[in-house]
Design a protein around this motif. Sequence first.
Motif, PDB file in Angstrom:
ATOM      1  N   GLU A   1       1.060  -1.184  -0.031  1.00  0.00           N
ATOM      2  CA  GLU A   1      -0.066  -0.128   0.032  1.00  0.00           C
ATOM      3  C   GLU A   1       1.132   1.120   0.110  1.00  0.00           C
TER       4      GLU A   1
ATOM      5  N   ALA B   1     -13.900  10.035   2.722  1.00  0.00           N
ATOM      6  CA  ALA B   1     -13.589   8.992   3.757  1.00  0.00           C
ATOM      7  C   ALA B   1     -12.151   8.283   3.236  1.00  0.00           C
ATOM      8  N   TYR B   2     -11.902   8.028   2.193  1.00  0.00           N
ATOM      9  CA  TYR B   2     -10.566   7.310   1.798  1.00  0.00           C
ATOM     10  C   TYR B   2      -9.488   8.159   2.212  1.00  0.00           C
ATOM     11  N   LYS B   3      -9.532   9.584   1.875  1.00  0.00           N
ATOM     12  CA  LYS B   3      -8.737  10.488   2.105  1.00  0.00           C
ATOM     13  C   LYS B   3      -8.196  10.624   3.406  1.00  0.00           C
ATOM     14  N   LYS B   4      -9.412  10.590   4.524  1.00  0.00           N
ATOM     15  CA  LYS B   4      -9.021  10.472   5.960  1.00  0.00           C
ATOM     16  C   LYS B   4      -8.392   9.253   6.113  1.00  0.00           C
ATOM     17  N   LYS B   5      -8.483   8.148   5.702  1.00  0.00           N
ATOM     18  CA  LYS B   5      -7.983   6.843   6.047  1.00  0.00           C
ATOM     19  C   LYS B   5      -6.332   6.944   5.658  1.00  0.00           C
ATOM     20  N   VAL B   6      -6.176   7.690   4.157  1.00  0.00           N
ATOM     21  CA  VAL B   6      -4.823   7.663   4.011  1.00  0.00           C
ATOM     22  C   VAL B   6      -3.920   8.698   4.764  1.00  0.00           C
TER      23      VAL B   6
ATOM     24  N   ASP C   1      -2.814  -1.651  16.463  1.00  0.00           N
ATOM     25  CA  ASP C   1      -4.018  -2.926  15.844  1.00  0.00           C
ATOM     26  C   ASP C   1      -3.007  -4.286  15.903  1.00  0.00           C
TER      27      ASP C   1
ATOM     28  N   GLU D   1      -4.475   9.001   8.110  1.00  0.00           N
ATOM     29  CA  GLU D   1      -4.096   8.327   9.231  1.00  0.00           C
ATOM     30  C   GLU D   1      -3.040   7.082   9.168  1.00  0.00           C
ATOM     31  N   GLU D   2      -3.116   6.698   7.805  1.00  0.00           N
ATOM     32  CA  GLU D   2      -2.008   5.619   7.538  1.00  0.00           C
ATOM     33  C   GLU D   2      -0.566   6.333   7.331  1.00  0.00           C
TER      34      GLU D   2
ATOM     35  N   ASP E   1     -16.295   6.780  -1.617  1.00  0.00           N
ATOM     36  CA  ASP E   1     -16.529   8.105  -0.910  1.00  0.00           C
ATOM     37  C   ASP E   1     -14.895   8.464  -0.801  1.00  0.00           C
TER      38      ASP E   1
ATOM     39  N   TRP F   1      -7.394   6.934  -5.695  1.00  0.00           N
ATOM     40  CA  TRP F   1      -6.931   5.686  -5.107  1.00  0.00           C
ATOM     41  C   TRP F   1      -5.503   5.344  -5.400  1.00  0.00           C
TER      42      TRP F   1
END
Length: 389
Positions: free
Chosen positions: A32, A201-206, A248, A208-209, A198, A178
């Motif tokens: 990723e 939502a994906y931008k927020k996830k990225v 996690d 955070e990652e 979405d 993506w």
Amino acid sequence: MTQRSFLSIAFIAFATLLCLNVPGSGDAVAAESVAVADQELTVGDKAPQLDIEHWLQDGNGYFKPVTKFKDGSVYVIEFWETNCGACRAGMPKLAELQNRYRKQNVRIIGISPEEPAPIKAMLKLPSSEPGKTFGEVTSAYSLVSDPDTSTFQDYMAAAGINFIPTAFVVGKKGDIEWIGSPFDMEEPLEKIVDGSWDLAAYKKKVAEENKAAETLKKNLETLARLQETGKYKEAIAFAADRVKDAPDQQQSGYWDSVKHMLKLVSGTVDSETKEYFGLQFKMMLAEKNLSGILQLGNELCGVSEMGGELGPLGKQAIAVIQAIGPEDATKEALPYYHNTLANLFDVTGDFKKAAASQETAIKLSDPRQQKRMQPYLKELRKKAGIGTE
């Protein structure tokens, strides 16, 4: 495919984390998107125009060269190279996706920074699809050569990504929606095509990652400093603390692996470490997890090269690999299977079997891989006392 190249426990552990979802491959790592300093391109940004030198495959005449992205169309920009096993393994899936979405204005473009000659040579070779060459498998989508690396710089370098294969999906408005491994792309692509993706939502996830990746990078730098100065007790304690505060299960397992690898290298193996590796072997055998045991086997070889004492672990890894067998490996991964056995036989002192395994790996490899693997075979034959001819 080379003999072995292991730099440190930090390097081994980082590669372990990145390879968790990668099909068996001995000469490439897919992952990723991973954040690095000075990131200039990310999800939500306008996709740079393409600047391609050589268009080699055009979907059997269906596609024309493209520079600007057309509104209402979706583009997959995938970066790959001919010596990347994971890249080659993913080609049939890319072709399948292209055929599935061809009439929905989706276009897949595979970009290699190599000159046209090695790409054309690879396209003539047999693929994992029975009776088909790589050229036939990839004929559904576009393959291009970009030796001046201009597009690589605009995408991969600008996004701070150093792993292939990596895909960028450009949405219907020309924005990057993506980024990641093509092996993980099917669901996002489907949603981007049907309009249910979405992006916010994906931008927020990225984000955070990326933050987690930066923290991981700093932790690995700390670990490397401790290891390089011989402070293994402190390094083991540092890894143990990371197990406790991991966000996690995946990262907890990752740092647990680091801790036990450090114990092997430092010669401080205890009952907990023996139990840890015993459980790993048992789980991988029960799940027939071939890629996992091959990865672990090579990590153990790296530990041995750094002076660690494997004890019975090397032979246990060999037993699990042979019990699972190569049946589930792709054609591209078979050389990796036998090369891993060669490495393990080597570190456990069975040089004749090591040489035999390396010979098999070479026979199953393409000409470029064979050339890189021959020096190790010569070394193994010398160790086994069977000559070098």
